[in-house]
Enzyme design. Structure first.
Site, short mmCIF file in Angstrom:
data_model
loop_
_atom_site.label_atom_id
_atom_site.label_comp_id
_atom_site.label_asym_id
_atom_site.label_seq_id
_atom_site.Cartn_x
_atom_site.Cartn_y
_atom_site.Cartn_z
N TYR A 163 13.03 0.63 5.11
CA TYR A 163 12.04 0.05 4.20
C TYR A 163 12.07 -1.48 4.29
O TYR A 163 11.09 -2.15 4.00
CB TYR A 163 12.27 0.54 2.77
CG TYR A 163 11.04 0.41 1.90
CD1 TYR A 163 9.85 1.04 2.25
CD2 TYR A 163 11.06 -0.34 0.73
CE1 TYR A 163 8.71 0.92 1.47
CE2 TYR A 163 9.94 -0.47 -0.07
CZ TYR A 163 8.76 0.16 0.31
OH TYR A 163 7.64 0.03 -0.47
N LYS A 170 8.72 -5.30 -3.16
CA LYS A 170 8.44 -4.39 -4.29
C LYS A 170 9.28 -4.76 -5.51
O LYS A 170 8.85 -4.56 -6.66
CB LYS A 170 8.70 -2.94 -3.88
CG LYS A 170 7.70 -2.37 -2.87
CD LYS A 170 6.28 -2.30 -3.41
CE LYS A 170 5.37 -1.48 -2.51
NZ LYS A 170 3.95 -1.58 -2.87
P1 NAD Z 1 -2.87 3.30 2.42
O1 NAD Z 1 -2.75 2.73 3.80
O2 NAD Z 1 -3.73 4.44 2.22
O3 NAD Z 1 -3.28 2.14 1.38
C1 NAD Z 1 -2.88 0.80 1.52
C2 NAD Z 1 -4.09 -0.02 1.17
O4 NAD Z 1 -3.77 -1.41 1.18
C3 NAD Z 1 -5.24 0.19 2.18
O5 NAD Z 1 -6.39 0.63 1.51
C4 NAD Z 1 -5.44 -1.19 2.76
O6 NAD Z 1 -6.80 -1.48 3.06
C5 NAD Z 1 -4.96 -2.06 1.59
N1 NAD Z 1 -4.71 -3.43 2.03
C6 NAD Z 1 -3.81 -3.88 2.95
N2 NAD Z 1 -3.98 -5.21 3.11
C7 NAD Z 1 -4.99 -5.59 2.27
C8 NAD Z 1 -5.63 -6.82 1.99
N3 NAD Z 1 -5.29 -7.95 2.64
N4 NAD Z 1 -6.62 -6.85 1.06
C9 NAD Z 1 -6.99 -5.72 0.43
N5 NAD Z 1 -6.44 -4.53 0.65
C10 NAD Z 1 -5.45 -4.46 1.58
O7 NAD Z 1 -1.35 3.61 1.98
P2 NAD Z 1 -0.73 4.05 0.58
O8 NAD Z 1 0.59 4.63 0.93
O9 NAD Z 1 -1.71 4.83 -0.21
O10 NAD Z 1 -0.43 2.65 -0.12
C11 NAD Z 1 -0.85 2.34 -1.44
C12 NAD Z 1 0.31 1.72 -2.21
O11 NAD Z 1 1.30 2.70 -2.45
C13 NAD Z 1 1.02 0.57 -1.50
O12 NAD Z 1 1.33 -0.43 -2.44
C14 NAD Z 1 2.28 1.23 -0.99
O13 NAD Z 1 3.34 0.30 -0.80
C15 NAD Z 1 2.56 2.15 -2.16
N6 NAD Z 1 3.51 3.24 -1.94
C16 NAD Z 1 3.33 4.11 -0.92
C17 NAD Z 1 4.23 5.14 -0.76
C18 NAD Z 1 4.07 6.11 0.38
O14 NAD Z 1 5.05 6.79 0.71
N7 NAD Z 1 2.91 6.24 0.97
C19 NAD Z 1 5.30 5.30 -1.64
C20 NAD Z 1 5.46 4.41 -2.68
C21 NAD Z 1 4.55 3.37 -2.82
#
Ligand code: NAD
Length: 262
Positions: A163, A170
């Site tokens: 990570y 985070k």
């Molecule tokens: P995802 O790729 O579907 O979503 C990430 C989003 O961030 C995308 O829509 C992307 O366009 C957007 N993004 C990136 N750079 C950007 C910018 N400059 N301006 C505007 N938007 C931008 O992936 P996800 O896993 O759904 O991620 C969503 C959140 O969940 C993130 O904060 C991620 O860290 C968090 N998260 C994910 C997980 C996991 O396992 N997938 C677990 C815990 C937390």
């Protein structure tokens, strides 16, 4: 006993919500937006840029969303334009989901010890400070109070293999949630973060050996089950609704209990 006319506990009818972070149908933001729509909310959603648009639009069409706007949070004035559009359409906002994160690949794959200052600053800007900017822009529109949500991960608290730099990023996001909650509480704006277990999404595919992380999480969780975007969405809708009253400044795990295991 519920009467036939009783409202459901999670009721977002008449509420206006902004969703940032839909990349495609697998995004955590999509699972949340679906639950918001199911609970009756009017939604505004954003897409990153023209390249992302064809993957986002089928999702936003199906939800449906009232407005779908471009927003790259790195671009000066992009977030401001989104809030200006919300102001002119509705004159207010009730809740917001920030599900946005980014880290440059080389820095993300490096040890925290070795990550570059520029990469770290960019990850902090997109993944953390953009939430602070959202809060600042939302505050004047949340005249009746409101709810701000972001999305964190257990790697903020404990060292999770691969990570890397997103851990400290985070951690900063989680601390920002607490400070924003304290500052905006007097205006009845609640600020919380969801902390899902690993879910296979586009962003997650950038994490080295993510499949192993998925396997490990399911093995460790008491129910031995993976988390879905709908699981996360249900909590998001609860927190966005009046049912979430008095819950603020918290980071709530939706990880099947993985965080309790040693
Ligand atoms: P995802 O790729 O579907 O979503 C990430 C989003 O961030 C995308 O829509 C992307 O366009 C957007 N993004 C990136 N750079 C950007 C910018 N400059 N301006 C505007 N938007 C931008 O992936 P996800 O896993 O759904 O991620 C969503 C959140 O969940 C993130 O904060 C991620 O860290 C968090 N998260 C994910 C997980 C996991 O396992 N997938 C677990 C815990 C937390």
């Amino acid at each position: 006993m519920a009467t036939p006319t009783a409202k459901p506990i999670i009721d977002l009818s008449g509420k206006i919500g902004l969703v940032l972070g839909i990349a495609n149908e697998h995004s955590i933001a999509t699972g949340c937006a679906q639950r918001f729509a199911d609970a009756g909310a009017h939604l505004v959603a954003t897409y990153l840029n023209d390249a992302a648009r064809p993957f986002v639009e089928p999702v936003t069409r199906a939800l449906p969303c009232d407005l779908v706007l471009p927003c790259d949070v790195r671009v000066d004035g992009a977030l401001e334009s989104v809030f200006a559009a919300i102001t002119s359409r509705y004159g207010r906002l009730d809740f917001l989901l920030h599900a946005v994160a980014f880290a440059p690949r080389d820095d993300l794959h490096a040890r925290v010890t070795d990550c570059s200052a520029a990469g770290f600053a960019l990850a902090m800007d997109v993944s953390c400070h953009s939430f602070i900017r959202c809060a600042r822009l939302a505050e004047p529109l949340m005249t009746q109070g409101g709810a701000l949500l972001s999305v964190s991960f257990y790697g903020a608290e404990r060292v999770v293999a691969h990570y890397n730099m997103m851990g400290p990023v985070k951690a900063a996001l989680e601390s920002s949630v607490r400070y924003l909650a304290a500052e905006l509480g007097p205006r009845h704006i609640r600020v919380n973060a969801l902390s899902p277990g690993p879910i296979a999404t586009r962003a997650a595919s950038g994490i080295d050996q993510f499949d192993e992380l998925l396997e490990r999480a399911a093995r460790a969780a008491p129910e031995h089950q993976r988390v879905s975007i709908e699981d996360v969405g249900t909590l998001a809708a609860f927190l966005a609704s009046d049912a979430g009253a008095r819950i603020t400044g918290t980071i709530i795990p939706v990880d099947g209990g993985q965080h309790i295991m040693a």
